[in-house]
Design a protein around this motif. Structure first.
Motif, PDB file in Angstrom:
ATOM      1  N   TYR A 299       0.838  -1.201   0.000  1.00 35.57           N
ATOM      2  CA  TYR A 299       0.000   0.000   0.000  1.00 35.57           C
ATOM      3  C   TYR A 299       0.872   1.249   0.000  1.00 35.57           C
ATOM      4  CZ  TYR A 299      -3.007   3.461   2.432  1.00 35.57           C
ATOM      5  OH  TYR A 299      -3.700   4.570   2.812  1.00 35.57           O
TER       6      TYR A 299
ATOM      7  N   SER B 120       1.659  12.009   7.431  1.00 38.36           N
ATOM      8  CA  SER B 120       0.882  11.393   8.504  1.00 38.36           C
ATOM      9  C   SER B 120       0.943   9.875   8.437  1.00 38.36           C
ATOM     10  CB  SER B 120      -0.574  11.857   8.439  1.00 38.36           C
ATOM     11  OG  SER B 120      -1.187  11.329   7.286  1.00 38.36           O
ATOM     12  N   ASN B 121       1.619   9.338   7.427  1.00 39.53           N
ATOM     13  CA  ASN B 121       1.659   7.886   7.311  1.00 39.53           C
ATOM     14  C   ASN B 121       2.975   7.275   7.784  1.00 39.53           C
ATOM     15  OD1 ASN B 121      -0.824   6.557   6.117  1.00 39.53           O
ATOM     16  ND2 ASN B 121      -0.654   8.435   4.934  1.00 39.53           N
ATOM     17  N   LEU B 122       3.830   8.126   8.344  1.00 38.13           N
ATOM     18  CA  LEU B 122       5.030   7.597   8.984  1.00 38.13           C
ATOM     19  C   LEU B 122       4.878   7.853  10.482  1.00 38.13           C
ATOM     20  CD1 LEU B 122       7.661   8.966   6.466  1.00 38.13           C
ATOM     21  CD2 LEU B 122       7.187   6.555   6.925  1.00 38.13           C
ATOM     22  N   ASP B 123       5.281   6.885  11.297  1.00 38.68           N
ATOM     23  CA  ASP B 123       5.187   7.059  12.741  1.00 38.68           C
ATOM     24  C   ASP B 123       6.249   8.076  13.178  1.00 38.68           C
ATOM     25  OD1 ASP B 123       5.273   6.942  15.458  1.00 38.68           O
ATOM     26  OD2 ASP B 123       4.991   4.774  15.571  1.00 38.68           O
TER      27      ASP B 123
ATOM     28  N   SER C 162       7.514   8.811  15.886  1.00 37.96           N
ATOM     29  CA  SER C 162       8.407   8.456  16.992  1.00 37.96           C
ATOM     30  C   SER C 162       9.570   7.571  16.576  1.00 37.96           C
ATOM     31  CB  SER C 162       7.625   7.732  18.088  1.00 37.96           C
ATOM     32  OG  SER C 162       6.491   8.453  18.443  1.00 37.96           O
ATOM     33  N   PHE C 163       9.563   7.060  15.349  1.00 43.27           N
ATOM     34  CA  PHE C 163      10.605   6.123  14.949  1.00 43.27           C
ATOM     35  C   PHE C 163      11.364   6.658  13.738  1.00 43.27           C
ATOM     36  CE2 PHE C 163       7.751   3.672  17.436  1.00 43.27           C
ATOM     37  CZ  PHE C 163       8.531   2.696  18.053  1.00 43.27           C
TER      38      PHE C 163
ATOM     39  N   TYR D 251      14.373  11.219  11.370  1.00 48.43           N
ATOM     40  CA  TYR D 251      12.989  11.047  11.811  1.00 48.43           C
ATOM     41  C   TYR D 251      12.083  11.685  10.759  1.00 48.43           C
ATOM     42  CZ  TYR D 251      14.362   9.338  16.351  1.00 48.43           C
ATOM     43  OH  TYR D 251      14.858   8.568  17.350  1.00 48.43           O
TER      44      TYR D 251
ATOM     45  N   HIS E 128       9.943  13.960  10.776  1.00 41.94           N
ATOM     46  CA  HIS E 128       9.792  15.416  10.754  1.00 41.94           C
ATOM     47  C   HIS E 128      11.004  16.095  10.125  1.00 41.94           C
ATOM     48  CE1 HIS E 128      12.203  15.137  14.491  1.00 41.94           C
ATOM     49  NE2 HIS E 128      12.585  16.361  14.200  1.00 41.94           N
TER      50      HIS E 128
ATOM     51  N   GLU F 102      -6.643   5.752  15.348  1.00 41.56           N
ATOM     52  CA  GLU F 102      -7.324   6.191  14.127  1.00 41.56           C
ATOM     53  C   GLU F 102      -6.405   6.954  13.183  1.00 41.56           C
ATOM     54  OE1 GLU F 102     -10.635   8.233  15.803  1.00 41.56           O
ATOM     55  OE2 GLU F 102     -11.844   6.408  15.959  1.00 41.56           O
TER      56      GLU F 102
ATOM     57  N   ASP G 192      -3.443   7.786  10.442  1.00 47.00           N
ATOM     58  CA  ASP G 192      -3.088   7.141   9.176  1.00 47.00           C
ATOM     59  C   ASP G 192      -1.939   6.145   9.306  1.00 47.00           C
ATOM     60  OD1 ASP G 192      -4.991   8.532   7.915  1.00 47.00           O
ATOM     61  OD2 ASP G 192      -3.677   9.995   6.958  1.00 47.00           O
ATOM     62  N   TYR G 193      -0.927   6.508  10.104  1.00 46.45           N
ATOM     63  CA  TYR G 193       0.266   5.667  10.081  1.00 46.45           C
ATOM     64  C   TYR G 193      -0.014   4.277  10.644  1.00 46.45           C
ATOM     65  CZ  TYR G 193       1.176   6.354  15.067  1.00 46.45           C
ATOM     66  OH  TYR G 193       1.080   6.353  16.426  1.00 46.45           O
TER      67      TYR G 193
ATOM     68  N   THR H  14      -1.110   2.289   7.782  1.00 48.85           N
ATOM     69  CA  THR H  14       0.034   1.960   6.928  1.00 48.85           C
ATOM     70  C   THR H  14       0.888   0.858   7.554  1.00 48.85           C
ATOM     71  OG1 THR H  14       0.027   4.202   6.072  1.00 48.85           O
ATOM     72  CG2 THR H  14       2.033   2.933   5.761  1.00 48.85           C
ATOM     73  N   LEU H  15       1.066   0.922   8.880  1.00 53.45           N
ATOM     74  CA  LEU H  15       1.820  -0.154   9.541  1.00 53.45           C
ATOM     75  C   LEU H  15       1.126  -1.493   9.324  1.00 53.45           C
ATOM     76  CD1 LEU H  15       2.805   1.568  12.896  1.00 53.45           C
ATOM     77  CD2 LEU H  15       4.376   0.706  11.169  1.00 53.45           C
TER      78      LEU H  15
ATOM     79  N   ARG I 172       4.281  -1.339  20.474  1.00 52.05           N
ATOM     80  CA  ARG I 172       5.499  -0.633  20.107  1.00 52.05           C
ATOM     81  C   ARG I 172       5.177   0.771  19.584  1.00 52.05           C
ATOM     82  NH1 ARG I 172      10.985  -1.496  17.829  1.00 52.05           N
ATOM     83  NH2 ARG I 172      10.518  -0.826  15.724  1.00 52.05           N
ATOM     84  N   HIS I 173       4.133   0.876  18.811  1.00 52.22           N
ATOM     85  CA  HIS I 173       3.873   2.157  18.154  1.00 52.22           C
ATOM     86  C   HIS I 173       2.792   2.969  18.862  1.00 52.22           C
ATOM     87  CE1 HIS I 173       6.388   1.351  14.600  1.00 52.22           C
ATOM     88  NE2 HIS I 173       6.058   0.096  14.825  1.00 52.22           N
TER      89      HIS I 173
ATOM     90  N   ARG J 288       3.323   3.933  22.596  1.00 54.24           N
ATOM     91  CA  ARG J 288       4.352   4.954  22.704  1.00 54.24           C
ATOM     92  C   ARG J 288       3.821   6.321  22.274  1.00 54.24           C
ATOM     93  NH1 ARG J 288      10.464   5.030  21.422  1.00 54.24           N
ATOM     94  NH2 ARG J 288      10.739   7.272  21.440  1.00 54.24           N
ATOM     95  N   ALA J 289       3.037   6.313  21.202  1.00 57.13           N
ATOM     96  CA  ALA J 289       2.516   7.587  20.711  1.00 57.13           C
ATOM     97  C   ALA J 289       1.496   8.170  21.680  1.00 57.13           C
ATOM     98  CB  ALA J 289       1.882   7.397  19.335  1.00 57.13           C
TER      99      ALA J 289
ATOM    100  N   ASN K 257       5.669  17.898  37.415  1.00 57.89           N
ATOM    101  CA  ASN K 257       5.440  18.410  36.057  1.00 57.89           C
ATOM    102  C   ASN K 257       6.732  18.479  35.264  1.00 57.89           C
ATOM    103  OD1 ASN K 257       2.752  18.612  36.424  1.00 57.89           O
ATOM    104  ND2 ASN K 257       2.668  20.826  36.597  1.00 57.89           N
TER     105      ASN K 257
ATOM    106  N   LEU L 221      10.305  11.465  24.731  1.00 58.67           N
ATOM    107  CA  LEU L 221       9.483  10.631  23.848  1.00 58.67           C
ATOM    108  C   LEU L 221       9.298  11.277  22.478  1.00 58.67           C
ATOM    109  CD1 LEU L 221       6.674   9.445  26.275  1.00 58.67           C
ATOM    110  CD2 LEU L 221       8.204   7.968  24.998  1.00 58.67           C
TER     111      LEU L 221
ATOM    112  N   PRO M 119      10.693  12.918  19.310  1.00 57.00           N
ATOM    113  CA  PRO M 119      11.970  13.105  18.616  1.00 57.00           C
ATOM    114  C   PRO M 119      12.215  14.550  18.192  1.00 57.00           C
ATOM    115  CG  PRO M 119      10.470  11.745  17.320  1.00 57.00           C
ATOM    116  CD  PRO M 119       9.840  11.946  18.648  1.00 57.00           C
ATOM    117  N   LYS M 120      11.144  15.310  17.968  1.00 57.83           N
ATOM    118  CA  LYS M 120      11.334  16.701  17.562  1.00 57.83           C
ATOM    119  C   LYS M 120      12.077  17.474  18.643  1.00 57.83           C
ATOM    120  CE  LYS M 120       7.386  17.138  14.561  1.00 57.83           C
ATOM    121  NZ  LYS M 120       6.061  17.687  14.359  1.00 57.83           N
TER     122      LYS M 120
ATOM    123  N   ARG N  35      13.829  15.796  21.241  1.00 54.74           N
ATOM    124  CA  ARG N  35      15.027  15.055  21.642  1.00 54.74           C
ATOM    125  C   ARG N  35      16.179  15.280  20.668  1.00 54.74           C
ATOM    126  NH1 ARG N  35      14.976   9.369  20.482  1.00 54.74           N
ATOM    127  NH2 ARG N  35      12.752   9.770  20.490  1.00 54.74           N
ATOM    128  N   VAL N  36      15.886  15.263  19.377  1.00 54.53           N
ATOM    129  CA  VAL N  36      16.961  15.278  18.392  1.00 54.53           C
ATOM    130  C   VAL N  36      17.545  16.683  18.196  1.00 54.53           C
ATOM    131  CG1 VAL N  36      17.543  14.733  16.004  1.00 54.53           C
ATOM    132  CG2 VAL N  36      15.996  13.277  17.260  1.00 54.53           C
TER     133      VAL N  36
END
Lengths: 598, 313
Positions: free
Chosen positions: A414, A421-424, A426-427, A471, A473, B208, B210-211, B214-215, B228-229, B232-233, B296, B306, B308-309, B311-312
């Motif tokens: 697919y 929005s279709n990539l997670d 966090s990974f 990532y 983003h 709900e 999109d990703y 896709t997973l 895992r996904h 975490r999210a 807090n 958690l 990455p925006k 953290r990285v």
């Protein structure tokens, strides 16, 4: 079949406030929860208003009959001072309702205007009030109320007004978010252009939007305020001479061994009142939620007879969809048909385009092939045969997930529409590519990583190593879409379903992405189903095309003949709308119909 | 990440400062009444004025606030007006019990509410309805009534647990456990129900997206997608829910300690309130807010890690 076919109609946009409100009250009264809530609250309000007439005795008059049980002169018994419990209950309702009203009133009085201003104007007022909100929310309410009590003594009005300030952030946040989203709507812009003052825009357009959520929140706050007020009194911090439910509970708790019933009555009164407010809030929320998802339980025995018996026809096609019908149960009891008896096929080395406007059912049929329809979707007839596997389970009217879990990601893959929005988030992109390959191809992590690099290079990414470590983003939309294409081909599928793979991209990137898809197909010989609303894309890449409208196929065949000599008026209309617009990338007609089941 | 933590820390200290100033002003602004409250209605005007002088209430409010802040930085919060014990010592003696209860409670809420919320979000059906009904019940029944019912049922009727704490400084662990079981249950029940409901919503919101679809299309097993996904999210939203629960617990523990006669900071707060022992009330407010600020901050750091925006960068 008793199916009522619901003709898909556009949801009324911008319903006028009065129509909506009448509907809400009606739905509220149909909901047992709402009726119970209203009955409870009416009883409590009546007790408070008519306490003088209802109470059989003076609630403050102490007698010698201490802690009497129910019955006799005192219907519900007496407290530790010999006061009549029933009379005290009636008068207690007054203090309770005053508490609730004061707290909710103050909270709305602060939160609503502050939220409107912060959401509408933004800038420094927004920063300041959001900062104040965060501080207020970091304060434990009970501790603050204790501090207030230490200064002002047992005063219900002052305590509850302070409590109102404490809970005003709830309203502030609600109103601010709603205002921000409405402010950017076109009709607000239009009102501004038309010269309406900000005040009138807020009063007319924005207030209508935030009214309902504010009422719901107010019901909840009333419940919480009563709970805190009575808790303070229970702690012995109330005025012991007052006839309030909290004071009564305090008194009853101290006599718990001698007369447990003295504790029971005020406890019930408080719980029912708070429960009334909570139920009212919940019922209101239910009444306001338009899109209630209805799940229909399919009784296998009754429905199996209705469905056309599946004859497993030997098919030479890679994928064949025959007479597929997808329906959604509706709140009213009927079903909405989104795909209505659709048949098509696709072979290896072939690109089938499925064209139609949004809501025509094209994405729904694609998701049916993938077995990724929403939970409440029903496949009420037809078959989907992929390489000899029939994936529609006619008994449950759903896609057979045990068959599809063997195919999905391995043989059918697919490419989604919206790359970001279709990539997670966090990974890393690398881990999202490696994981499916390790699982499906049973290769080691390092092998998969090497393969992922090759794939990224194959979809035209210049620096695969860097993208691998990024990532989502950190990459652009076009890049993300290439990553998704790399993911789709990573496990060497036989069939790729691409759902508007270029719609979210810039025009120049669109062409590149289509090139990538076409070249990969030339090497790997998959069958591709390309769902799109864009005839330009169809002309560019497809071999055959099926045109869909309102869940049906109006025309299908060889792409050349359909582009040259469209037979169906709808196809002609779609083609004209594209050719007349100067660039081949313009959107098709935008009939805002079908209600978002895309 | 470091500058992010620095910013959060700074805003926490700012919040503490603002709360200290506001609370101090609120408490001490009517100094005439304070001395009158302590001396009682019978005292003469002169006696009240003398008391006010003795407590330093005749000095300008701003000066007193400045003094308090300077001392507070050195962890000196003044003495109780009634026992003359330093506030620092008085709260220090009561804090361990309260913190123990609150921490055990928040861990319990975190675990049970996550299990319930995730189950409701994934399985839907009966599990979902149970969580929804629980949330309505929890919102309808105030925490102190839950406490009273538990005492009635398990301490007075069934006698499984003591109704009133047997904790003293040299109690054995078994005494602690039996004395704290009911209070902690009373403390967590409402929190579990409301947090489960909120965690459920957060989880469904993620499911709900999109990703997730896709997973699934990539052939990843449902279990792996969920744990895992999606988990975490949904974690940042869940942590925020828990941090709000924690703030609520600091208030709830006041009531629970009173019902079960536990010698914690909550009881101290109620006693100080009844006596208008303002230095002690002030101390309790500052301690509570400081605890919230720390929690807090931890939640912010966890959420930053958690994401990455954050953290990285």
């Amino acid at each position: 079949m008793s199916d009522v076919e619901v003709v898909p109609t556009a949801p009324a946009v911008g319903q006028s406030g009065t129509v909506k409100r009448a509907g809400v009250v009606g739905r509220l009264l149909k909901n047992p929860m709402g009726v119970i809530a209203i009955v409870i609250l009416v009883v409590i309000v009546a007790s408070a208003v008519f306490a003088e007439f209802l109470a059989p005795m003076d609630p403050t008059r102490a007698t010698n009959t201490v802690l009497a049980g129910p019955g006799g002169a005192n219907i519900l018994g007496t407290d530790s001072n010999g006061r009549d419990i029933l009379s005290r209950l009636f008068f207690g309702a007054q203090g309770t309702l005053v508490s609730a009203a004061l707290a909710a009133g103050v909270a709305i009085g602060i939160g609503l205007p502050a939220g409107l201003l912060a959401g509408y104007y933004g800038s420094w007022f927004d920063s300041l009030s959001s900062w104040a909100t965060n501080i207020l929310m970091a304060l434990p309410n009970m501790i603050v109320l204790l501090a207030v009590r230490a200064v002002v003594g047992p005063s219900i009005p002052i305590t509850m007004m302070i409590f109102g300030i404490m809970v005003s952030p709830g309203f502030f946040r609600l109103v601010r978010t709603a205002t921000q989203s409405v402010r950017n709507e076109l009709y607000v812009d239009a009102a501004r252009v038309a010269g309406l003052s900000d005040f009138r825009i807020m009063a007319r357009h924005i207030f209508g939007v935030v009214r309902a959520p504010v009422i719901i929140q107010a019901a909840m706050v009333c419940g919480i305020a009563i709970s805190f007020q009575s808790a303070l009194e229970f702690l012995g911090l109330g005025d012991p001479s007052a006839s309030t439910w909290g004071v009564m509970i305090n008194d009853g708790f101290r006599s718990i061994y001698r007369q447990p019933l003295a504790l029971l009555w005020p406890t019930l009164a408080i719980s029912f009142t708070i429960g009334g407010f909570v139920l009212l809030g919940n019922a209101l929320r239910d009444a306001l939620e338009d899109q209630v998802k209805v799940k229909e339980k399919v009784a296998a025995a009754t429905t199996s007879a209705v469905i056309t018996e599946v004859v497993k026809t030997p098919t030479t096609h890679l994928l064949e969809v025959a007479d597929l019908r997808i329906q959604y149960p509706q709140p009213g009891g009927g079903r909405k048909t989104v795909v209505d008896g659709v048949s098509w096929y696709v072979d290896r080395d072939e690109v089938l385009g499925i064209v139609g406007e949004s809501g025509s059912g094209k994405s729904q049929s694609a998701f049916a092939v993938l077995g990724l329809l929403p939970d409440n979707a029903l496949v009420t007839s037809g078959q989907i045969i992929f390489d000899g596997h029939q994936t529609v389970d006619t008994r449950s009217q759903r896609i057979n997930q045990s068959i599809l879990s063997e195919l999905r990601g391995k043989r059918i893959s697919y490419i989604p529409q919206e790359p970001m929005s279709n990539l997670d988030p966090s990974f890393t992109i690398g881990s999202q590519l490696v994981r499916p390959m390790v699982k499906t191809l049973k290769i080691s992590d390092s092998e998969a990583e090497k393969r992922a690099m090759d794939l990224l290079a194959a979809v035209g990414i210049k620096d695969p190593r860097r993208t691998f470590q990024s990532y989502p983003h950190q990459v652009s939309g076009g890049m993300a879409q290439r990553v998704l294409i790399a993911g789709a081909i990573s496990c060497e599928p036989d069939l790729i379903i691409a759902d508007e793979p270029t719609t979210a991209l810039d025009v120049t990137v669109q062409a590149e992405v289509l090139d990538v898809i076409r070249e990969l197909q030339r090497e790997l010989h998959q069958g591709i189903i390309l769902v799109t609303h864009n005839f330009g894309v169809v002309a560019d890449i497809c071999d055959r095309v099926a045109v869909m409208q309102n869940g049906r196929i109006v025309e299908q065949g060889d792409v050349r003949s359909i582009l040259r000599t469209p037979q169906d008026p709808y196809t002609q209309m779609l083609l004209e709308s594209m050719l007349v617009g100067k660039t081949p990338m313009t959107k098709l007609i935008t009939q805002e119909s079908m209600g978002g089941l895309q | 990440m470091l500058s992010f933590i620095g910013k959060r820390l700074l805003s926490g200290v700012m919040a503490l400062f603002v709360v200290a100033c506001l609370t101090f002003t609120l408490l001490y602004v009517s100094s005439g009444n304070i001395a009158r409250n302590i001396m009682g209605d019978q005292a003469t005007e002169e006696a009240v004025a003398a008391k006010a002088r003795e407590l330093g209430l005749d000095r300008p409010l701003l000066l007193r606030l400045g003094d308090w802040l300077l001392n507070a930085v050195q962890l000196r919060f003044g003495n109780s007006w009634f026992t003359n014990q330093p506030v620092f010592t008085a709260i220090g003696a009561r804090l361990p019990l309260t913190l123990t209860m609150v921490l055990v409670a928040i861990v319990l809420i975190g675990i049970v509410a996550t299990l319930l919320g995730v189950t409701a979000a994934v399985k839907r059906g009966a599990a979902d309805r149970i969580v929804q009904v629980m949330a309505v019940l929890a919102a309808s029944i105030p925490g102190f009534i839950v406490g009273i019912v538990l005492v009635l049922l398990f301490a007075i009727q069934l006698r499984w647990f003591p109704a009133i704490s047997r904790i003293s400084p040299n109690s054995k662990p078994a005494d602690w456990a039996s004395s704290l079981t009911l209070p902690v249950i009373a403390l967590v029940l409402n929190g579990i129900a409301s947090a489960a409901q909120q965690i459920r919503s957060a989880f469904i919101k993620q499911l709900e997206l999109d990703y997730v679809r896709t997973l699934r299309s990539r052939g990843i097993a449902e279990r792996e997608i969920l744990f895992r996904h999606v988990l975490r999210a949904a974690a940042p939203a869940g942590l925020t829910v828990l941090s709000l629960q924690f703030i609520g617990l600091l208030g709830g523990v006041v009531i629970i300690e009173s019902i079960f006669a536990l010698p914690g900071m909550g009881r101290l707060a109620v006693d100080a309130t009844t006596q208008s022992d303002l230095p002690l009330v002030m101390g309790v407010v500052i301690y509570s807010v400081a605890i919230v600020v720390v929690v807090n901050l931890l939640v912010d750091i966890a959420n930053g890690w958690l994401n990455p925006k954050v953290r990285v960068s």
